[in-house]
Design an enzyme around this catalytic site. Structure first.
Site, PDB file in Angstrom:
ATOM      1  N   GLY A  15       0.781  -1.234   0.000  1.00 62.91           N
ATOM      2  CA  GLY A  15       0.000   0.000   0.000  1.00 62.91           C
ATOM      3  C   GLY A  15       0.815   1.288   0.000  1.00 62.91           C
ATOM      4  O   GLY A  15       0.308   2.341   0.371  1.00 62.91           O
ATOM      5  N   ASN A  17       1.826   2.969  -2.585  1.00 64.88           N
ATOM      6  CA  ASN A  17       1.194   3.892  -3.552  1.00 64.88           C
ATOM      7  C   ASN A  17      -0.129   4.419  -3.011  1.00 64.88           C
ATOM      8  O   ASN A  17      -0.472   5.584  -3.218  1.00 64.88           O
ATOM      9  CB  ASN A  17       0.979   3.206  -4.901  1.00 64.88           C
ATOM     10  N   ASN A 107      -3.960   2.714 -13.636  1.00 63.02           N
ATOM     11  CA  ASN A 107      -3.059   1.766 -12.947  1.00 63.02           C
ATOM     12  C   ASN A 107      -1.626   2.295 -12.979  1.00 63.02           C
ATOM     13  O   ASN A 107      -1.255   3.040 -13.895  1.00 63.02           O
ATOM     14  CB  ASN A 107      -3.108   0.409 -13.663  1.00 63.02           C
ATOM     15  N   HIS A 109       2.312   0.836 -13.028  1.00 62.37           N
ATOM     16  CA  HIS A 109       3.058  -0.405 -13.267  1.00 62.37           C
ATOM     17  C   HIS A 109       4.561  -0.104 -13.190  1.00 62.37           C
ATOM     18  O   HIS A 109       5.021   0.911 -13.719  1.00 62.37           O
ATOM     19  CB  HIS A 109       2.695  -0.954 -14.650  1.00 62.37           C
ATOM     20  N   GLY A 143      -6.598  -5.839 -21.687  1.00 56.81           N
ATOM     21  CA  GLY A 143      -5.356  -6.630 -21.694  1.00 56.81           C
ATOM     22  C   GLY A 143      -4.602  -6.502 -20.384  1.00 56.81           C
ATOM     23  O   GLY A 143      -5.068  -5.865 -19.429  1.00 56.81           O
ATOM     24  N   ASP A 145      -1.776  -4.830 -18.550  1.00 58.76           N
ATOM     25  CA  ASP A 145      -0.892  -3.656 -18.570  1.00 58.76           C
ATOM     26  C   ASP A 145      -0.732  -3.097 -19.991  1.00 58.76           C
ATOM     27  O   ASP A 145       0.358  -2.660 -20.379  1.00 58.76           O
ATOM     28  CB  ASP A 145       0.488  -4.012 -17.978  1.00 58.76           C
TER      29      ASP A 145
HETATM   30  C1  GRF Z   1       4.095  -1.155  -7.240  1.00 54.57           C
HETATM   31  O1  GRF Z   1       5.408  -1.339  -7.711  1.00 54.57           O
HETATM   32  C2  GRF Z   1       3.137  -0.972  -8.387  1.00 54.57           C
HETATM   33  O2  GRF Z   1       3.697  -0.328  -9.475  1.00 54.57           O
HETATM   34  C3  GRF Z   1       2.816  -2.403  -8.757  1.00 54.57           C
HETATM   35  O3  GRF Z   1       2.752  -3.100  -7.529  1.00 54.57           O
HETATM   36  C4  GRF Z   1       3.564  -2.421  -6.570  1.00 54.57           C
HETATM   37  C5  GRF Z   1       2.670  -2.112  -5.410  1.00 54.57           C
HETATM   38  O4  GRF Z   1       3.365  -1.575  -4.330  1.00 54.57           O
HETATM   39  N1  GRF Z   1       1.613  -2.482  -9.542  1.00 54.57           N
HETATM   40  P1  GRF Z   1       2.598  -0.901  -3.122  1.00 54.57           P
HETATM   41  O5  GRF Z   1       1.608  -1.933  -2.578  1.00 54.57           O
HETATM   42  O6  GRF Z   1       1.918   0.321  -3.617  1.00 54.57           O
HETATM   43  O7  GRF Z   1       3.686  -0.600  -2.130  1.00 54.57           O
END
Ligand code: GRF
Length: 190
Positions: A15, A17, A107, A109, A143, A145
């Site tokens: 979490g 992000n 999203n 990535h 799709g 990503d």
């Molecule tokens: C991040 O690297 C994001 O880009 C990917 O999964 C990871 C999640 O990390 N989709 P967090 O849970 O936000 O720390």
């Protein structure tokens, strides 16, 4: 204050992000308000964040995808949520679900898409001998990503990088890029 869009963040893990989005969304002028956090993992660190910041959250197991998406839709509609942010959400949503929210699911990535889609972006970048990697914010389509790219940030891969160090360094960029893109996207700049 801007008229904030009711939003939901989907998580599966740590979490970090989510945390950066929560912090940004507390800013008066940030265009989204996080009204709900959905996790498909009861142990996700993001659930602790939901509690700490008093944001409503739901845990729905996703082994039965139809049931999972039905549960999500129910909560999303109930709360009149208009925008969905995936932040480390490790489940592919069905085409039906994605069509319901076309261009309303975003999203982040950890690679420079279209390079290294899927769950092991850092491992794949290292195995490929990539000299540069980074992160991408994109709209979600049917799709993996593969949706339209909104923005990317690059990072040099160091000779002694492993998956953990790369993930850690890329996340520093992710935490800046994701809120920036949401801000610009909502303002119609992207
Ligand atoms: C991040 O690297 C994001 O880009 C990917 O999964 C990871 C999640 O990390 N989709 P967090 O849970 O936000 O720390």
């Amino acid at each position: 204050m801007v008229n904030k869009t009711s939003s939901c963040v989907f998580i599966s893990g740590n979490g970090s992000n989510l945390k950066s989005l929560i912090k940004s969304s507390r800013d008066y002028n940030f265009p989204i308000k996080i009204e709900l956090i959905i996790s498909n993992n009861i142990k996700a660190g993001g659930i602790r964040l939901a509690k700490r910041y008093s944001i409503p959250y739901k845990f729905f197991p996703s082994n039965d995808q139809k049931k999972f998406e039905r549960n999500c839709l129910f909560e999303i509609k109930k709360r009149k949520i208009k925008f969905l942010c995936l932040a480390g959400f490790m489940k592919i949503l069905s085409s039906n679900f994605i069509r319901t929210f076309r261009h309303k699911i975003i999203n982040i990535h950890p690679s420079l898409l279209p390079k290294y889609p899927g769950a092991h972006a850092h491992r794949d970048a290292l195995a490929d001998g990539a000299k540069v990697t980074g992160c991408t914010v994109h709209l979600v389509d049917e799709g993996v990503d593969s949706g339209p790219i909104l923005a990317q940030r690059e990072l040099e891969v160091l000779p002694d990088d492993d998956e953990d160090s790369l993930s850690e360094r890329v996340k520093v960029l992710e935490h800046i890029l994701y809120p920036e893109v949401i801000d610009a996207f909502a303002a119609g700049l992207l």
